[in-house]
Design an enzyme around this catalytic site. Sequence first.
Site, PDB file in Angstrom:
ATOM      1  N   GLY A 155      52.159  -1.940  68.387  1.00 17.17           N
ATOM      2  CA  GLY A 155      51.734  -0.548  68.114  1.00 17.17           C
ATOM      3  C   GLY A 155      51.722  -0.095  69.765  1.00 17.17           C
ATOM      4  CD  GLN A 156      50.155   5.443  70.171  1.00 11.04           C
ATOM      5  OE1 GLN A 156      50.918   6.260  70.713  1.00 11.04           O
ATOM      6  NE2 GLN A 156      49.049   6.193  69.438  1.00 11.04           N
ATOM      7  CG  LEU A 157      45.188   0.226  71.731  1.00  7.67           C
ATOM      8  CD1 LEU A 157      44.714   0.567  73.178  1.00  7.67           C
ATOM      9  CD2 LEU A 157      43.641   0.228  70.819  1.00  7.67           C
TER      10      LEU A 157
ATOM     11  CG  ASP B  54      50.008  -9.165  56.458  1.00  8.57           C
ATOM     12  OD1 ASP B  54      49.050  -8.666  56.822  1.00  8.57           O
ATOM     13  OD2 ASP B  54      50.322  -9.079  55.469  1.00  8.57           O
TER      14      ASP B  54
ATOM     15  CE1 TYR C  99      48.913   1.819  54.577  1.00  6.94           C
ATOM     16  CE2 TYR C  99      47.605   3.885  55.192  1.00  6.94           C
ATOM     17  CZ  TYR C  99      48.524   3.246  54.231  1.00  6.94           C
ATOM     18  OH  TYR C  99      49.483   3.759  53.732  1.00  6.94           O
TER      19      TYR C  99
ATOM     20  CG  ASP D 128      38.802  11.124  65.350  1.00 12.02           C
ATOM     21  OD1 ASP D 128      39.572  10.089  65.345  1.00 12.02           O
ATOM     22  OD2 ASP D 128      38.882  12.311  65.140  1.00 12.02           O
TER      23      ASP D 128
ATOM     24  CE1 TYR E  22      43.014   5.063  60.189  1.00 18.30           C
ATOM     25  CE2 TYR E  22      42.031   7.283  60.818  1.00 18.30           C
ATOM     26  CZ  TYR E  22      42.571   5.836  61.183  1.00 18.30           C
ATOM     27  OH  TYR E  22      42.589   5.499  62.394  1.00 18.30           O
TER      28      TYR E  22
ATOM     29  CD1 TRP F 186      42.215  13.627  67.874  1.00 18.44           C
ATOM     30  CD2 TRP F 186      42.608  15.142  68.966  1.00 18.44           C
ATOM     31  NE1 TRP F 186      41.711  14.840  67.018  1.00 18.44           N
ATOM     32  CE2 TRP F 186      41.808  15.785  67.817  1.00 18.44           C
ATOM     33  CE3 TRP F 186      43.056  16.105  69.937  1.00 18.44           C
ATOM     34  CZ2 TRP F 186      41.832  17.079  67.872  1.00 18.44           C
ATOM     35  CZ3 TRP F 186      42.787  17.590  69.857  1.00 18.44           C
ATOM     36  CH2 TRP F 186      42.169  18.062  68.678  1.00 18.44           C
TER      37      TRP F 186
END
Length: 286
Positions: A10-12, A35, A60, A101, A124, A146
Amino acid sequence: MKVLVTGAGGQLGRALLARVPEGAQVLGLSSRDLDITDAGAVAAIIARERPGLVLNAAAYTAVDQAESDPQRAAAVNDRGVANLIAGAEAVGARVAHVSTDFVFAGDAAHAYAPDAQTGPLGIYGATKLAGERRLRANDLCLRTAWVYAARGRNFVRTMLRLMAERAEVGVVADQIGSPTCADDLADALWRLALSGSAGVFHFTNSGVASWYDFAVAIRDEGMRAGLLAETAARVEPIATADYPTPARRPAFSVLDTRKTAAALGEAPRHWRHALIDTLERIEPDD
């Protein structure tokens, strides 16, 4: 120290792997590699690798889809965290976990402190909060908001694409928060985790914006960076009510980062400066 990074695709996760501090020996595992909802697989790989630290960037994050798929959201965001903690406990490792957040109701009049009352509005946020509550006293929870990066699916890249394709883009102007560069978040997470920080911390870039403000900045800075033509789409403010979604979003998502700034010895840079830096490194679609 040996460190296991989950959610490495993922991006992080990619930002964490790109910014590994000196002295850390890292194994990054994407969701295809591990997983985290599979308790046996988690236990086996942690027992084999015996890390001193597990950085959990797996989540998720499909906020709207979670409303119709609560079982999967809970499996990843709650029970997946429990699996990682059980594996870490068996080898004496700490866990550093990233949260959101969305654990807050978004009705505050000031920035949310780490110990502020939670009140998620949807599945979520509720599943992320449940995952937080799995953490032990010596573990780290870093909430953020964000998040975007030069790669992957995120608001910045979506806006650049839409602004190049359309004459006008409507963006919500009554949801307030702080855009966060994944690279800055990764740096903060590494520093807090390796220093032994425990408990709940908040990190975003400094400054406050609406999604509309953020989109206008993306357009302006995107044109300066040569990513958009001068004829790029107009950005028009709209209300949340004009853009209904299955999941409710917090209207106010500003997080109080003073505890983190004190631990790191410096405040986060302003979100617009981080945006400019990210736009200089935008990569083609994955």
